[in-house]
Write a protein that holds these residues in place. Structure first.
Motif, PDB file in Angstrom:
ATOM      1  N   PRO A  12       0.834  -1.206   0.000  1.00 47.68           N
ATOM      2  CA  PRO A  12       0.000   0.000   0.000  1.00 47.68           C
ATOM      3  C   PRO A  12       0.871   1.258   0.000  1.00 47.68           C
ATOM      4  O   PRO A  12       2.021   1.243   0.441  1.00 47.68           O
ATOM      5  CB  PRO A  12      -0.798  -0.112   1.303  1.00 47.68           C
ATOM      6  CG  PRO A  12      -0.729  -1.549   1.675  1.00 47.68           C
ATOM      7  CD  PRO A  12       0.537  -2.085   1.107  1.00 47.68           C
ATOM      8  N   ALA A  13       0.312   2.369  -0.480  1.00 42.92           N
ATOM      9  CA  ALA A  13       1.088   3.601  -0.629  1.00 42.92           C
ATOM     10  C   ALA A  13       1.591   4.128   0.707  1.00 42.92           C
ATOM     11  O   ALA A  13       2.658   4.733   0.771  1.00 42.92           O
ATOM     12  CB  ALA A  13       0.214   4.645  -1.324  1.00 42.92           C
ATOM     13  N   HIS A  14       0.878   3.905   1.811  1.00 41.15           N
ATOM     14  CA  HIS A  14       1.272   4.441   3.107  1.00 41.15           C
ATOM     15  C   HIS A  14       2.212   3.516   3.880  1.00 41.15           C
ATOM     16  O   HIS A  14       2.736   3.891   4.902  1.00 41.15           O
ATOM     17  CB  HIS A  14       0.023   4.744   3.944  1.00 41.15           C
ATOM     18  CG  HIS A  14      -0.764   3.509   4.262  1.00 41.15           C
ATOM     19  ND1 HIS A  14      -1.673   2.989   3.381  1.00 41.15           N
ATOM     20  CD2 HIS A  14      -0.772   2.702   5.337  1.00 41.15           C
ATOM     21  CE1 HIS A  14      -2.218   1.903   3.908  1.00 41.15           C
ATOM     22  NE2 HIS A  14      -1.689   1.704   5.090  1.00 41.15           N
ATOM     23  N   ALA A  15       2.420   2.308   3.393  1.00 38.20           N
ATOM     24  CA  ALA A  15       3.244   1.343   4.107  1.00 38.20           C
ATOM     25  C   ALA A  15       4.723   1.637   3.902  1.00 38.20           C
ATOM     26  O   ALA A  15       5.152   2.073   2.838  1.00 38.20           O
ATOM     27  CB  ALA A  15       2.935  -0.066   3.633  1.00 38.20           C
ATOM     28  N   VAL A  16       5.493   1.427   4.973  1.00 36.84           N
ATOM     29  CA  VAL A  16       6.935   1.595   4.904  1.00 36.84           C
ATOM     30  C   VAL A  16       7.549   0.211   5.078  1.00 36.84           C
ATOM     31  O   VAL A  16       7.244  -0.502   6.022  1.00 36.84           O
ATOM     32  CB  VAL A  16       7.444   2.553   6.014  1.00 36.84           C
ATOM     33  CG1 VAL A  16       8.962   2.647   5.979  1.00 36.84           C
ATOM     34  CG2 VAL A  16       6.804   3.921   5.855  1.00 36.84           C
TER      35      VAL A  16
END
Length: 57
Positions: free
Chosen positions: A49-53
């Motif tokens: 996902p775009a917010h995952a690091v």
């Protein structure tokens, strides 16, 4: 002078000739089938996902 037709015919009738024909056929099929598989951006799923690091330790 060498009779080329006789030597070519006898090669393809040997086990090595049969293996060479099978190898050539497999390579042609691989190229034909892999050229049909063109993944598009619409079918590609994001890796994360775009917010995952993601941290690599």
């Amino acid at each position: 002078m060498i009779d080329r037709k006789a030597s070519q015919a006898s090669f393809w009738n040997t086990k090595l000739g049969h293996a060479a024909m099978a190898s050539i056929a497999a390579m042609v099929m691989m190229i034909a089938l892999s050229s049909q598989l063109q993944p598009s951006a619409a079918n590609a799923a994001p890796l994360a996902p775009a917010h995952a690091v993601i941290e690599i330790a």
